[in-house]
Enzyme design. Structure first.
Site, PDB file in Angstrom:
ATOM      1  N   ASP A  14      -1.947   6.528   6.175  1.00 23.24           N
ATOM      2  CA  ASP A  14      -3.032   5.731   5.586  1.00 23.24           C
ATOM      3  C   ASP A  14      -3.454   4.739   6.658  1.00 23.24           C
ATOM      4  OD1 ASP A  14      -4.625   3.882   4.320  1.00 23.24           O
ATOM      5  OD2 ASP A  14      -3.220   3.447   2.683  1.00 23.24           O
ATOM      6  N   TRP A  38       0.818  -1.224   0.000  1.00 24.91           N
ATOM      7  CA  TRP A  38       0.000   0.000   0.000  1.00 24.91           C
ATOM      8  C   TRP A  38       0.840   1.258   0.000  1.00 24.91           C
ATOM      9  CZ3 TRP A  38      -4.466  -0.471  -1.941  1.00 24.91           C
ATOM     10  CH2 TRP A  38      -5.197  -1.638  -1.776  1.00 24.91           C
ATOM     11  N   LYS A  73     -13.011  -1.554   5.695  1.00 21.22           N
ATOM     12  CA  LYS A  73     -12.377  -2.606   6.493  1.00 21.22           C
ATOM     13  C   LYS A  73     -12.847  -2.581   7.944  1.00 21.22           C
ATOM     14  CE  LYS A  73      -9.010  -3.004   3.044  1.00 21.22           C
ATOM     15  NZ  LYS A  73      -8.308  -2.026   2.240  1.00 21.22           N
TER      16      LYS A  73
HETATM   17  C1  PLP Z   1      -7.754  -1.423   1.222  1.00 20.32           C
HETATM   18  C2  PLP Z   1      -6.690  -0.410   1.366  1.00 20.32           C
HETATM   19  C3  PLP Z   1      -6.582   0.683   0.498  1.00 20.32           C
HETATM   20  C4  PLP Z   1      -7.415   0.842  -0.742  1.00 20.32           C
HETATM   21  O1  PLP Z   1      -8.662   1.233  -0.489  1.00 20.32           O
HETATM   22  P1  PLP Z   1      -9.703   1.442  -1.701  1.00 20.32           P
HETATM   23  O2  PLP Z   1     -10.898   1.833  -0.926  1.00 20.32           O
HETATM   24  O3  PLP Z   1      -9.841   0.125  -2.394  1.00 20.32           O
HETATM   25  O4  PLP Z   1      -9.185   2.497  -2.573  1.00 20.32           O
HETATM   26  C5  PLP Z   1      -5.593   1.611   0.743  1.00 20.32           C
HETATM   27  N1  PLP Z   1      -4.745   1.481   1.773  1.00 20.32           N
HETATM   28  C6  PLP Z   1      -4.809   0.427   2.611  1.00 20.32           C
HETATM   29  C7  PLP Z   1      -3.842   0.330   3.734  1.00 20.32           C
HETATM   30  C8  PLP Z   1      -5.778  -0.548   2.442  1.00 20.32           C
HETATM   31  O5  PLP Z   1      -5.849  -1.601   3.267  1.00 20.32           O
END
Ligand code: PLP
Length: 350
Positions: A162, A88, A186
């Site tokens: 993030d 990521w 998530k």
């Molecule tokens: C799932 C995830 C993303 C991507 O998210 P989207 O909603 O699919 O754009 C970005 N960063 C992390 C750490 C993730 O787990």
């Protein structure tokens, strides 16, 4: 998703609290939806202890869109630094490179992303507009258990985190953060909602070509309603926030998540069939990747798991093996069931 939230949403699906409308049918500017929105924002602020000088923005586009939206708002045409700790953060750095100079401050690639580079070794430029980390690498299963203190490293740039895959699983030390973003899907609710929590002084510096709907200032000035927000996702996330409050808030979640993760890691470490390769001090509490030492048994393992109602255990295709994602809504009993199955499976492999 917590089952209680799905049940409440089901019971209110056709007629939200006597309004005669489904939440999906409401105007985002009507008093019903505004009340849902304001409650969700207030609950989230309380849960995450977000200080008053941070704005909470409910956006769209997911974590991946923020990989572009953050540099559009924060880079001011200057350079940015990234700590690469897995897929990521690699994606974030690559995307930011479309909007400015995206440098690598440190990388754990040579160790196959099983460790975190020590903050003291990070090379952060004096001209850095911000430093980006991924708080929890969802695919590689590596998590910062403490946010870096950039000031202590002699860096005045804001920290961008993030936190897509561990938001609300643990408290956040906002004194160390400039901006945190994450997709909701998530730990907070359904896909479609993207959360951005940003310090006020970082707002209002978007590049001229930043799309209006992604300009944090426009979004903030319009209470996230510059364009129509993802209303149903906000509503469901709001129910999750209430569920979190009812169950003791973030501190209680953290204790629960520590217990869940420890149960699984202790079992993995005691087993001769399974292995987790991540360094102990940075193992994720949310995403636990593991491998069968005999990978020819992978399909049998997954088939048996499915028969036992243990789903979505296949690892991400980029790393292979298995991965247990044990987000907030996964109860301890779910992890106990997984460990019980894994123990039984191991016995049959002797
Ligand atoms: C799932 C995830 C993303 C991507 O998210 P989207 O909603 O699919 O754009 C970005 N960063 C992390 C750490 C993730 O787990």
């Amino acid at each position: 998703m917590p089952e209680a939230v799905l049940q409440q949403a089901a019971s209110e699906m056709l007629n939200w609290q006597g309004s005669g409308m489904s939440v999906m049918e409401m105007s985002h500017r009507g008093k019903e939806f505004i009340s849902i929105y304001e409650q969700a924002e207030a609950d989230l602020r309380e849960l995450l202890a977000v200080p008053a000088h941070f704005k909470i923005l409910f956006m769209q586009g997911g974590g991946l869109a923020e990989n572009a939206i953050v540099p559009l708002n924060l880079s001011q045409g200057g350079a940015m630094d990234f700590v690469l700790t897995g897929s990521w953060s690699q994606k974030s750095q690559k995307e930011a490179g479309k909007f400015g100079t995206a440098r690598v401050a440190a990388t754990a690639q040579s160790e196959a992303f099983t460790t975190l580079p020590a903050p003291a070794t990070w090379q952060i430029g004096a001209d850095s507009r911000y430093l980006h980390i991924c708080g929890n690498e969802t695919i590689h299963g590596v998590e910062f258990h403490e946010l870096p203190d950039l000031k202590a490293l002699g860096c005045d740039a804001p920290l961008v985190v993030d936190f897509s895959s561990h938001v609300a699983s643990r408290p956040v030390d906002w004194t160390r953060v400039g901006l945190a973003f994450g997709g909701a899907q998530k730990n907070l609710g359904p896909a479609g909602l993207t959360l951005v929590i940003v310090r006020e002084d970082l707002i209002g510096h978007a590049l001229p070509h930043c799309p209006s709907a992604f300009d944090y200032k426009l979004v903030a000035d319009n209470q996230s309603m510059y364009n129509t927000p993802p209303t149903y996702s906000i509503y469901i996330a709001g129910l999750v926030f209430q569920w979190l409050k009812k169950h003791g808030g973030i501190a209680a979640m953290e204790q629960r998540n520590i217990a869940k993760a420890q149960l699984l890691y202790d079992f993995l470490d005691s087993s001769s069939l399974y292995v987790n390769k991540v360094a102990k001090d940075c193992r994720s509490r949310m995403n636990v990747p593991f491998f069968l030492r005999d990978e020819s048994r992978n399909d049998a393992f997954l088939a048996g798991a499915k028969a036992a109602n243990l789903l979505q255990l296949k690892g991400h295709k980029s790393v292979g093996g298995m991965r247990a994602s044990i987000y907030n809504a996964m109860p301890l009993e779910g992890v106990q069931a997984l460990v019980a199955y894994m123990r039984e499976f191991e016995k049959t492999q002797a």
